[in-house]
Design a protein around this motif. Structure first.
Motif, PDB file in Angstrom:
ATOM      1  N   ARG A  92     -43.828 -34.367  43.624  1.00  0.00           N
ATOM      2  CA  ARG A  92     -43.823 -34.249  42.254  1.00  0.00           C
ATOM      3  C   ARG A  92     -43.235 -35.340  41.517  1.00  0.00           C
ATOM      4  O   ARG A  92     -43.653 -35.739  40.305  1.00  0.00           O
ATOM      5  N   MET A  93     -41.996 -35.993  42.164  1.00  0.00           N
ATOM      6  CA  MET A  93     -41.691 -37.120  41.509  1.00  0.00           C
ATOM      7  C   MET A  93     -42.428 -38.363  41.686  1.00  0.00           C
ATOM      8  O   MET A  93     -41.886 -39.548  41.109  1.00  0.00           O
ATOM      9  N   HIS A  94     -43.488 -38.394  42.402  1.00  0.00           N
ATOM     10  CA  HIS A  94     -44.121 -39.884  42.715  1.00  0.00           C
ATOM     11  C   HIS A  94     -45.375 -39.891  41.693  1.00  0.00           C
ATOM     12  O   HIS A  94     -46.137 -38.902  42.077  1.00  0.00           O
ATOM     13  N   SER A  95     -45.321 -40.678  40.885  1.00  0.00           N
ATOM     14  CA  SER A  95     -46.317 -40.664  39.864  1.00  0.00           C
ATOM     15  C   SER A  95     -46.782 -42.162  39.593  1.00  0.00           C
ATOM     16  O   SER A  95     -46.164 -43.098  39.796  1.00  0.00           O
ATOM     17  N   PHE A  96     -47.850 -42.348  39.124  1.00  0.00           N
ATOM     18  CA  PHE A  96     -48.294 -43.562  38.494  1.00  0.00           C
ATOM     19  C   PHE A  96     -49.175 -43.527  37.372  1.00  0.00           C
ATOM     20  O   PHE A  96     -49.532 -42.404  36.784  1.00  0.00           O
ATOM     21  N   ARG A  97     -49.103 -44.796  36.677  1.00  0.00           N
ATOM     22  CA  ARG A  97     -49.937 -44.873  35.554  1.00  0.00           C
ATOM     23  C   ARG A  97     -50.663 -46.395  35.342  1.00  0.00           C
ATOM     24  O   ARG A  97     -49.810 -47.183  35.751  1.00  0.00           O
ATOM     25  N   VAL A  98     -51.964 -46.428  34.719  1.00  0.00           N
ATOM     26  CA  VAL A  98     -52.361 -47.896  34.650  1.00  0.00           C
ATOM     27  C   VAL A  98     -52.679 -47.950  33.168  1.00  0.00           C
ATOM     28  O   VAL A  98     -53.358 -47.242  32.436  1.00  0.00           O
ATOM     29  N   GLY A  99     -51.960 -49.025  32.725  1.00  0.00           N
ATOM     30  CA  GLY A  99     -52.311 -49.436  31.280  1.00  0.00           C
ATOM     31  C   GLY A  99     -53.417 -50.809  31.061  1.00  0.00           C
ATOM     32  O   GLY A  99     -54.033 -51.180  32.062  1.00  0.00           O
ATOM     33  N   ASP A 100     -53.296 -51.384  29.864  1.00  0.00           N
ATOM     34  CA  ASP A 100     -54.308 -52.250  29.647  1.00  0.00           C
ATOM     35  C   ASP A 100     -53.686 -53.631  30.316  1.00  0.00           C
ATOM     36  O   ASP A 100     -54.268 -54.337  30.847  1.00  0.00           O
ATOM     37  N   ASP A 101     -51.992 -53.559  30.824  1.00  0.00           N
ATOM     38  CA  ASP A 101     -51.666 -54.806  31.191  1.00  0.00           C
ATOM     39  C   ASP A 101     -51.045 -54.609  32.502  1.00  0.00           C
ATOM     40  O   ASP A 101     -50.701 -55.754  33.330  1.00  0.00           O
ATOM     41  N   ARG A 115     -41.682 -49.362  39.741  1.00  0.00           N
ATOM     42  CA  ARG A 115     -42.279 -50.696  40.256  1.00  0.00           C
ATOM     43  C   ARG A 115     -43.229 -50.881  39.152  1.00  0.00           C
ATOM     44  O   ARG A 115     -44.180 -50.101  38.743  1.00  0.00           O
ATOM     45  N   ARG A 116     -43.436 -52.289  38.750  1.00  0.00           N
ATOM     46  CA  ARG A 116     -44.605 -52.628  37.847  1.00  0.00           C
ATOM     47  C   ARG A 116     -45.262 -53.874  38.377  1.00  0.00           C
ATOM     48  O   ARG A 116     -44.532 -54.731  39.063  1.00  0.00           O
ATOM     49  N   ALA A 117     -46.414 -53.772  38.163  1.00  0.00           N
ATOM     50  CA  ALA A 117     -47.376 -55.021  38.525  1.00  0.00           C
ATOM     51  C   ALA A 117     -48.342 -55.394  37.506  1.00  0.00           C
ATOM     52  O   ALA A 117     -48.925 -54.603  36.676  1.00  0.00           O
ATOM     53  N   ARG A 118     -48.089 -56.714  37.103  1.00  0.00           N
ATOM     54  CA  ARG A 118     -48.960 -57.244  35.949  1.00  0.00           C
ATOM     55  C   ARG A 118     -50.652 -57.445  36.476  1.00  0.00           C
ATOM     56  O   ARG A 118     -50.740 -57.801  37.627  1.00  0.00           O
ATOM     57  N   ASP A 142     -53.365 -49.933  47.669  1.00  0.00           N
ATOM     58  CA  ASP A 142     -52.682 -50.989  47.812  1.00  0.00           C
ATOM     59  C   ASP A 142     -52.817 -51.994  46.909  1.00  0.00           C
ATOM     60  O   ASP A 142     -54.200 -52.653  46.927  1.00  0.00           O
ATOM     61  N   ILE A 143     -52.086 -52.447  45.924  1.00  0.00           N
ATOM     62  CA  ILE A 143     -52.497 -53.583  44.891  1.00  0.00           C
ATOM     63  C   ILE A 143     -51.660 -54.581  45.386  1.00  0.00           C
ATOM     64  O   ILE A 143     -50.454 -54.508  45.334  1.00  0.00           O
ATOM     65  N   SER A 144     -52.151 -55.789  45.776  1.00  0.00           N
ATOM     66  CA  SER A 144     -51.317 -56.956  46.104  1.00  0.00           C
ATOM     67  C   SER A 144     -51.321 -57.845  44.842  1.00  0.00           C
ATOM     68  O   SER A 144     -52.112 -58.204  44.312  1.00  0.00           O
ATOM     69  N   VAL A 145     -49.817 -57.995  44.385  1.00  0.00           N
ATOM     70  CA  VAL A 145     -49.366 -58.968  43.339  1.00  0.00           C
ATOM     71  C   VAL A 145     -48.841 -60.160  43.908  1.00  0.00           C
ATOM     72  O   VAL A 145     -48.024 -60.124  45.065  1.00  0.00           O
ATOM     73  N   GLN A 148     -43.161 -62.315  46.377  1.00  0.00           N
ATOM     74  CA  GLN A 148     -42.390 -61.627  47.796  1.00  0.00           C
ATOM     75  C   GLN A 148     -42.469 -59.927  47.899  1.00  0.00           C
ATOM     76  O   GLN A 148     -41.569 -59.834  46.909  1.00  0.00           O
ATOM     77  N   ASP A 149     -42.939 -59.438  48.596  1.00  0.00           N
ATOM     78  CA  ASP A 149     -42.746 -58.082  48.563  1.00  0.00           C
ATOM     79  C   ASP A 149     -43.052 -57.339  47.181  1.00  0.00           C
ATOM     80  O   ASP A 149     -42.478 -56.669  46.763  1.00  0.00           O
ATOM     81  N   ALA A 150     -44.340 -57.792  46.498  1.00  0.00           N
ATOM     82  CA  ALA A 150     -44.735 -57.301  45.315  1.00  0.00           C
ATOM     83  C   ALA A 150     -45.646 -56.373  45.555  1.00  0.00           C
ATOM     84  O   ALA A 150     -46.439 -55.918  44.321  1.00  0.00           O
ATOM     85  N   LYS A 151     -46.105 -55.929  46.493  1.00  0.00           N
ATOM     86  CA  LYS A 151     -47.138 -54.661  46.770  1.00  0.00           C
ATOM     87  C   LYS A 151     -46.855 -53.486  46.050  1.00  0.00           C
ATOM     88  O   LYS A 151     -45.750 -53.041  46.171  1.00  0.00           O
TER      89      LYS A 151
END
Length: 540
Positions: A92-101, A115-118, A142-145, A148-151
C-alpha cells in the motif's frame, strides 16, 4: 491513489504496483521460513511458549493432551497475520508516478524513501519476467539512470502494462509528444479491459453465483492467456523489422562456451588433479574435483540460460536486447546511450571467426547484472558484428566505415589505421602491427591484440576526457600512449604505443573534435526538434 491501467500510467497520478507484489517479493519466503521453523524447531517453540522444560514424546501431542494446542495454533496464525499485514502495508505504501520530466517512486513503512529519475537522464529500461512472476502475468520494470546506484525499480507491474509504460516513458524522454485523438484513450482502456477480462469477469460471477458457466469460461480464458504468454517469443515480430534482428543459434552458443577461456582453465586444473591422484594424493579428488565439477556445471548452465534465445533488434523505442527461456529479460537502450563499444575475439574463436561485443553505458557499472547489461552480442559472425554495430551506432553503417571496421577486425596492419612504428616491437613483439587508431566523422577507432584481437569504438560525443602519456621506456623509443576515457565499464579505450609526433597531433585534433561533438549533441532529447518544438510520436 489508483491501480495501474494500461495506457494510463503516465498521467502524473500516483499508482500502485501489481496486487500480487507482496507474494512475489517475499510472501513465499515467509511461508517457507515458517514451515521450516515448525518442522525443525517445534519442540523448542512449545518449550518457550508453554514453559515445559521436558516434554516426552511429540511436543504437539503433549500440548494437545494439556489442552494447549489452541495456543500453538494461535501463535502460528498470529505470525502469519503479522507477515501478511506487513507485506500488504508495504504494498500500500509503495507507489509511483510518471510526469513529463521525472519518474518518482515512494516506498517504506517506518523508513520512507522517495526516489526521482529525470527522464532526460534515462540510460535504458529493462523488463524482466521471472518464471514465478510470469505465472501471475507480472513483470519487473527497471529504469537505469546515469549515476551511481541510480536505478529506479518497479517490482512488479502487470506484464502488458510494463510494455506500454516502457514505450510511454521513452516517448516522454525523447522530447516527443504523442498526438492522441480523443477516442484513443478510451480505446486503449477498452483494449486493456479486454486483455484483463478474465480477471474482471471472475469476481462478479464468483460473488453472485449467477453465471457459473461464464465464470468457468473466464477462468479457462485466464489460464489460456498465461499459457500464451509463457509460449510467446520474447521479441514480438511485429515491432522490429526482420532484417534488423540478430539471433544466436543454440549450437553456436554451446560451442562458444566449450571454446571459452574458462574451459581451458578447467582442463588445466583437471589435469593437475588427475596427476596428483595418480601420485597418491587422492584427497584432491574429494576436495577439488567434486566442488569444481559442481561449480563448472553451474557456470555453464548460467551462461547458457542467460544467452538462450538471445536477440538484438532495432525497435521504435531504441535498440532492444532480449534473452531467456523460462525467465525472460529485455533491455531497451535509447539513442545516444552507448559510451564505448569493444569487439573482441578470443584465440579459440578465431578458426570459427566468432566475435563478442560489449559496451560501456552510464548506470550499468554498479549493477548486479552488469555482465548482462553490457554484453550486446555474446557470440556472432562478422556479419552479425556489422549489423549490431550499425544498430548501436548508426554512423558506422556507411560503406566506407563498414570497410574500416572490417579492417580493424581482420587486417594485419594498415588498411586505414595509423599503426605503431617498427620501433614499438620491444613493447608489443607480436601485435605492434595491429596496434593503431583510425577516425570517422563521429567516432574514434582503436585496435590492438594479436592473440586476443580487440577493436574499440568511442563516439566523439561520449568522450569524457583524453590523455597522452609517456613513461621512461616510451620516451626512449620516442612513443606515447593515447587513452580515451569514458564512463566506467568493461571497455578500456587506449592504444599503448604510437609515434610521439603522430600521437600528439591526434590528441590535439581529437580534443577539438570532442568539444564540437559535445556542444552539438542532442541525444538526451533525441526526438526533439532543434528549435525545441516537440515532434509527434505515433502510438504503437
Amino acid at each position: 491513489m489508483t491501480q495501474p491501467a494500461a495506457g494510463d500510467l503516465t498521467d502524473g497520478q500516483w499508482h500502485r504496483l501489481h496486487p500480487a507484489t507482496p507474494l512475489l517479493r517475499g510472501g513465499i519466503i515467509l511461508v517457507a521460513i515458517l514451515g521450516f521453523v515448525l518442522a525443525n524447531f517445534r519442540e523448542r517453540l512449545v518449550d518457550w511458549v508453554f514453559g515445559a522444560p521436558e516434554l516426552p514424546g511429540d511436543p504437539l501431542q503433549t500440548a494437545y493432551e494439556r489442552g494447549q494446542l489452541g495456543w500453538a495454533v494461535v501463535v502460528v496464525v498470529v505470525a502469519l497475520i503479522v507477515g501478511i499485514v506487513g507485506f500488504y502495508a508495504s504494498w500500500r505504501m509503495h507507489s509511483f508516478r510518471v510526469g513529463d520530466d521525472v519518474v518518482e517512486v515512494r516506498s517504506g513503512i517506518l523508513f520512507r524513501t522517495h526516489r526521482r529519475a529525470r527522464l532526460d537522464r534515462i540510460q535504458g529500461i529493462a523488463i524482466s519476467r521471472p518464471l514465478f512472476a510470469r505465472l501471475f502475468g507480472a513483470a519487473k520494470f527497471d529504469i537505469s539512470v546515469a549515476g551511481q546506484d541510480a536505478k529506479v525499480q518497479l517490482a512488479y507491474l502487470r506484464s502488458s502494462d510494463a510494455d506500454r509504460l516502457r514505450h510511454d516513458v521513452l516517448v516522454l524522454a525523447s522530447g516527443a509528444r504523442a498526438e492522441v485523438s480523443p477516442a484513443a484513450p478510451a480505446a486503449a482502456l477498452t483494449a486493456a479491459d479486454g486483455a484483463s477480462a478474465p480477471d474482471a469477469a471472475t469476481a462478479p460471477d464468483a460473488a453472485t453465483g449467477a453465471h457459473p458457466d461464464t465464470a468457468a469460461a473466464a477462468s479457462a480464458g485466464l489460464v489460456n492467456q498465461r499459457v500464451r504468454e509463457l509460449l510467446a517469443p520474447e521479441l514480438d515480430p511485429s515491432i522490429a523489422p526482420p532484417e534488423s534482428v540478430v539471433r544466436i543459434p543454440p549450437a553456436r552458443l554451446i560451442a562458444s562456451l566449450v571454446l571459452s577461456g574458462f574451459t581451458v582453465v578447467l582442463v588445466l586444473v583437471a589435469a593437475v588433479v588427475v596427476v596428483s591422484s595418480l601420485l597418491g594424493r587422492r584427497e584432491f579428488f574429494l576436495f577439488l574435483i567434486l566442488p569444481g565439477a559442481l561449480a563448472a556445471i553451474g557456470y555453464y548452465f548460467n551462461r547458457f540460460t542467460k544467452s538462450l534465445r538471445y536477440s538484438i533488434a532495432a525497435t521504435p523505442d531504441g535498440v532492444r536486447v532480449g534473452f531467456g527461456l523460462l525467465s525472460t529479460s529485455n533491455d531497451t537502450l535509447p539513442p545516444g546511450r552507448i559510451h564505448a563499444i569493444e569487439v573482441s575475439q578470443p584465440l579459440l574463436w578465431r578458426p570459427a571467426r566468432w566475435w563478442m561485443i560489449r559496451i560501456n553505458r552510464a548506470g550499468a557499472a554498479g549493477e548486479g547484472s552488469a555482465q548482462t547489461s553490457t554484453t550486446m552480442l555474446p557470440v556472432g559472425t562478422v556479419d552479425d558484428v556489422r549489423k549490431v554495430l550499425g544498430l548501436l551506432l548508426p554512423g558506422l553503417a556507411g560503406e566506407h566505415t563498414r570497410e574500416l571496421v572490417l579492417a580493424g577486425l581482420t587486417a594485419p596492419s594498415g588498411a586505414g589505421f595509423t599503426d605503431a612504428p617498427r620501433r614499438a616491437w620491444p613493447l608489443r613483439p607480436f601485435s605492434w602491427r595491429r596496434t593503431g587508431f583510425a577516425e570517422t566523422d563521429d567516432a574514434i577507432l582503436l585496435r590492438s591484440g594479436f592473440v586476443w584481437r580487440h577493436l574499440t569504438v568511442v563516439p566523439l560525443a561520449r568522450v569524457q576526457s583524453l590523455r597522452v602519456s609517456q613513461g621512461p621506456v616510451l620516451r626512449l623509443l620516442d612513443l606515447v600512449e593515447l587513452a580515451v576515457h569514458t564512463v566506467a565499464g568493461p571497455v578500456r579505450a587506449s592504444v599503448a604505443a604510437v609515434d610521439r609526433a603522430t600521437g600528439t597531433r591526434a590528441f590535439e585534433r581529437w580534443s577539438a573534435e570532442v568539444v564540437a561533438a559535445g556542444s552539438s549533441d542532442r541525444s538526451h532529447r533525441w526526438a526533439e526538434a532543434p528549435d525545441g518544438a516537440a515532434t509527434e510520436s505515433p502510438q504503437p
